[in-house]
Design a protein around this motif. Structure first.
Motif, PDB file in Angstrom:
ATOM      1  N   ASP A  41       0.917  -1.321  -0.109  1.00 43.49           N
ATOM      2  CA  ASP A  41      -0.005  -0.172  -0.034  1.00 43.49           C
ATOM      3  C   ASP A  41       0.923   1.385   0.096  1.00 43.49           C
ATOM      4  O   ASP A  41       1.369   1.908   1.167  1.00 43.49           O
ATOM      5  CB  ASP A  41      -0.760   0.015   1.340  1.00 43.49           C
ATOM      6  CG  ASP A  41      -1.939   1.067   1.151  1.00 43.49           C
ATOM      7  OD1 ASP A  41      -1.806   1.983   0.521  1.00 43.49           O
ATOM      8  OD2 ASP A  41      -2.981   1.031   1.911  1.00 43.49           O
ATOM      9  N   GLU A  42       0.926   1.871  -1.118  1.00 35.96           N
ATOM     10  CA  GLU A  42       1.977   3.234  -1.387  1.00 35.96           C
ATOM     11  C   GLU A  42       1.402   4.443  -0.354  1.00 35.96           C
ATOM     12  O   GLU A  42       2.231   5.254  -0.182  1.00 35.96           O
ATOM     13  CB  GLU A  42       1.759   3.650  -2.795  1.00 35.96           C
ATOM     14  CG  GLU A  42       2.276   2.244  -3.526  1.00 35.96           C
ATOM     15  CD  GLU A  42       1.943   2.564  -5.200  1.00 35.96           C
ATOM     16  OE1 GLU A  42       2.658   3.538  -5.723  1.00 35.96           O
ATOM     17  OE2 GLU A  42       1.075   1.940  -5.741  1.00 35.96           O
ATOM     18  N   GLN A  97       3.797   7.013   2.621  1.00 30.72           N
ATOM     19  CA  GLN A  97       3.567   8.699   2.450  1.00 30.72           C
ATOM     20  C   GLN A  97       2.884   9.235   3.760  1.00 30.72           C
ATOM     21  O   GLN A  97       3.427  10.398   3.983  1.00 30.72           O
ATOM     22  CB  GLN A  97       2.716   8.889   1.219  1.00 30.72           C
ATOM     23  CG  GLN A  97       2.732  10.182   0.835  1.00 30.72           C
ATOM     24  CD  GLN A  97       1.915  10.494  -0.417  1.00 30.72           C
ATOM     25  OE1 GLN A  97       1.679   9.511  -1.214  1.00 30.72           O
ATOM     26  NE2 GLN A  97       2.128  11.541  -1.024  1.00 30.72           N
ATOM     27  N   LYS A  98       1.858   8.602   4.295  1.00 30.32           N
ATOM     28  CA  LYS A  98       1.253   9.211   5.602  1.00 30.32           C
ATOM     29  C   LYS A  98       2.100   8.974   6.740  1.00 30.32           C
ATOM     30  O   LYS A  98       2.210  10.106   7.564  1.00 30.32           O
ATOM     31  CB  LYS A  98      -0.047   8.298   5.678  1.00 30.32           C
ATOM     32  CG  LYS A  98      -1.048   8.567   4.762  1.00 30.32           C
ATOM     33  CD  LYS A  98      -2.231   7.617   5.116  1.00 30.32           C
ATOM     34  CE  LYS A  98      -3.529   7.911   4.074  1.00 30.32           C
ATOM     35  NZ  LYS A  98      -4.654   6.917   4.551  1.00 30.32           N
ATOM     36  N   LYS A  99       2.935   8.022   7.165  1.00 34.18           N
ATOM     37  CA  LYS A  99       3.674   8.000   8.259  1.00 34.18           C
ATOM     38  C   LYS A  99       4.898   8.486   7.835  1.00 34.18           C
ATOM     39  O   LYS A  99       5.488   9.390   9.209  1.00 34.18           O
ATOM     40  CB  LYS A  99       4.191   6.271   8.306  1.00 34.18           C
ATOM     41  CG  LYS A  99       2.912   5.623   8.673  1.00 34.18           C
ATOM     42  CD  LYS A  99       3.407   4.046   8.867  1.00 34.18           C
ATOM     43  CE  LYS A  99       2.376   3.124   9.454  1.00 34.18           C
ATOM     44  NZ  LYS A  99       1.936   3.156  10.609  1.00 34.18           N
ATOM     45  N   PHE A 100       5.758   8.683   6.860  1.00 35.02           N
ATOM     46  CA  PHE A 100       7.037   9.107   6.525  1.00 35.02           C
ATOM     47  C   PHE A 100       7.344  10.208   5.676  1.00 35.02           C
ATOM     48  O   PHE A 100       8.149  10.818   5.544  1.00 35.02           O
ATOM     49  CB  PHE A 100       7.884   8.103   6.523  1.00 35.02           C
ATOM     50  CG  PHE A 100       7.683   6.747   7.371  1.00 35.02           C
ATOM     51  CD1 PHE A 100       7.812   6.997   8.832  1.00 35.02           C
ATOM     52  CD2 PHE A 100       7.340   5.533   6.974  1.00 35.02           C
ATOM     53  CE1 PHE A 100       7.806   5.977   9.653  1.00 35.02           C
ATOM     54  CE2 PHE A 100       7.129   4.541   7.913  1.00 35.02           C
ATOM     55  CZ  PHE A 100       7.213   4.625   9.239  1.00 35.02           C
ATOM     56  N   HIS A 141       9.624  -1.097  12.223  1.00 35.42           N
ATOM     57  CA  HIS A 141       8.097  -1.736  12.546  1.00 35.42           C
ATOM     58  C   HIS A 141       7.271  -1.860  11.214  1.00 35.42           C
ATOM     59  O   HIS A 141       6.827  -2.636  10.698  1.00 35.42           O
ATOM     60  CB  HIS A 141       7.431  -1.046  13.642  1.00 35.42           C
ATOM     61  CG  HIS A 141       6.164  -1.755  13.831  1.00 35.42           C
ATOM     62  ND1 HIS A 141       5.987  -2.846  14.394  1.00 35.42           N
ATOM     63  CD2 HIS A 141       4.618  -1.418  13.658  1.00 35.42           C
ATOM     64  CE1 HIS A 141       4.515  -3.386  14.777  1.00 35.42           C
ATOM     65  NE2 HIS A 141       3.817  -2.543  14.301  1.00 35.42           N
ATOM     66  N   TYR A 142       7.437  -0.688  10.550  1.00 33.92           N
ATOM     67  CA  TYR A 142       6.559  -0.469   9.393  1.00 33.92           C
ATOM     68  C   TYR A 142       7.183  -1.539   8.217  1.00 33.92           C
ATOM     69  O   TYR A 142       6.182  -2.402   7.402  1.00 33.92           O
ATOM     70  CB  TYR A 142       6.519   0.987   8.752  1.00 33.92           C
ATOM     71  CG  TYR A 142       6.489   0.652   7.281  1.00 33.92           C
ATOM     72  CD1 TYR A 142       5.023   0.523   6.612  1.00 33.92           C
ATOM     73  CD2 TYR A 142       7.328   0.971   6.169  1.00 33.92           C
ATOM     74  CE1 TYR A 142       4.855   0.463   5.398  1.00 33.92           C
ATOM     75  CE2 TYR A 142       6.880   0.890   4.921  1.00 33.92           C
ATOM     76  CZ  TYR A 142       5.906   0.687   4.337  1.00 33.92           C
ATOM     77  OH  TYR A 142       5.416   0.731   3.088  1.00 33.92           O
TER      78      TYR A 142
END
Length: 244
Positions: free
Chosen positions: A25-26, A30-33, A69-70
Motif C-alpha cells: 500500500d503506497e 507516505q502518510k507515516k513518513f 516496525h513498518y
C-alpha cells in the motif's frame, strides 16, 4: 553453488521488473513518513521506497523503531512481529558500516524479520533472507542434482512452497547415495548450520552478483529475483522434476 544459481538466473535477470510483483500500500509510507514510492512497476517502487526510507532516517534517526516496525510488519508482511525495538538495538552497533563487520555473526532466529531491517540499513552488504529466497536456492540445488548442502528455510506462509517441501526433496536425493538414519548425523552432514546460514547466504549473493553483473553491487537484484521466482517458475520446475 554460485555458478548453478547464476546459470539459472542468467536468462531471467533482464526481465526482473516484470517478474518482481511484491506489492504494498503506497499510501502508508507516505502518510507515516512522507515517503513517496515512485515507479512504473513494483521493482521500481520498492527500490524507491527503500531509498526514501533511508533518506527519512538520515534526517530522523529517532524514528528507527517506527520505520523498522513498518518495514518488517507492513511492507514485509510479518504482521505478528513485535520486536522492532529489540531488532534496532541489536544491530545498531554497526551503523554506518559499508562492508560487513568482522564481528557480525547474528543468531538465525527470526532471520526473515531482522534481515529486512538490515537490508534497509546496510544495503551495501546485507540482503533479506526469507523462506522464498531460501527455497529458491535449495530448489536450484535440487534441480542440479543436490550436490550442495541445504540452506535452512525459515517458516513461511506460502501454500505452494509448503506443499512442495524442497528440503525433504533434497534430502531424499542425498540419502539415496547412502548414509545413516540418525537425525543429528543427517542434519550435520547435509544441512548448513543455522549460525552460518546468513553469512553463507551473503557470500553467495555477492558471488552471484559478480557472475551476472560483473560487480558486487547487485546483491539485492539477485535476492529479488530468487524471491520472485520461488512460487512461480522455480516451483513449476521443482514440481516437474519431482514427477519424473
Amino acid at each position: 553453488m554460485n555458478n548453478k544459481i547464476a546459470n539459472y538466473l542468467r536468462g531471467k535477470k533482464e526481465n526482473i521488473s516484470a517478474l518482481y510483483t511484491w506489492g504494498f500500500d503506497e499510501t502508508v509510507p507516505q502518510k507515516k513518513f512522507g515517503v513517496v514510492a515512485d515507479g512504473t512497476n513494483w521493482l521500481e517502487k520498492t527500490i524507491s521506497l527503500k531509498r526514501g526510507l533511508r533518506e527519512y532516517l538520515s534526517n530522523n534517526p529517532e524514528a528507527q523503531v517506527d520505520v523498522a516496525h513498518y518495514f518488517i510488519t507492513e511492507w514485509g508482511g510479518i504482521k505478528r512481529f513485535s520486536k522492532s525495538k529489540e531488532t534496532v538495538e541489536d544491530f545498531s552497533k554497526w551503523q554506518g558500516s559499508q562492508t560487513r563487520p568482522a564481528d557480525f555473526k547474528p543468531k538465525y532466529a527470526s532471520v526473515s524479520s531482522w534481515s529486512k531491517w538490515l537490508s534497509l540499513m546496510y544495503p551495501s552488504w546485507a540482503c533479506i533472507y526469507d523462506s522464498r529466497v531460501a527455497y529458491s536456492i535449495n530448489a536450484i540445488n535440487y534441480l542440479d542434482g543436490g550436490e550442495q548442502k541445504i540452506f535452512p528455510v525459515p517458516e513461511g506462509r506460502n501454500t505452494r512452497l509448503n506443499i512442495m517441501d524442497i528440503s525433504t526433496l533434497l534430502l531424499k536425493q542425498k540419502l539415496k547415495k547412502g548414509g545413516g538414519s540418525n537425525p543429528k548425523d543427517i542434519k550435520k552432514a547435509h544441512f548448513i548450520n543455522e549460525r552460518d546460514a546468513y553469512l553463507d547466504y551473503l557470500d553467495l549473493m555477492v558471488t552471484v552478483s559478480k557472475e551476472l553483473w560483473g560487480d558486487e553491487t547487485h546483491i539485492h537484484e539477485v535476492e529479488m529475483l530468487l524471491f520472485a521466482l520461488a512460487d512461480t517458475v522455480i516451483y513449476e520446475d521443482v514440481l516437474a522434476k519431482a514427477c519424473e
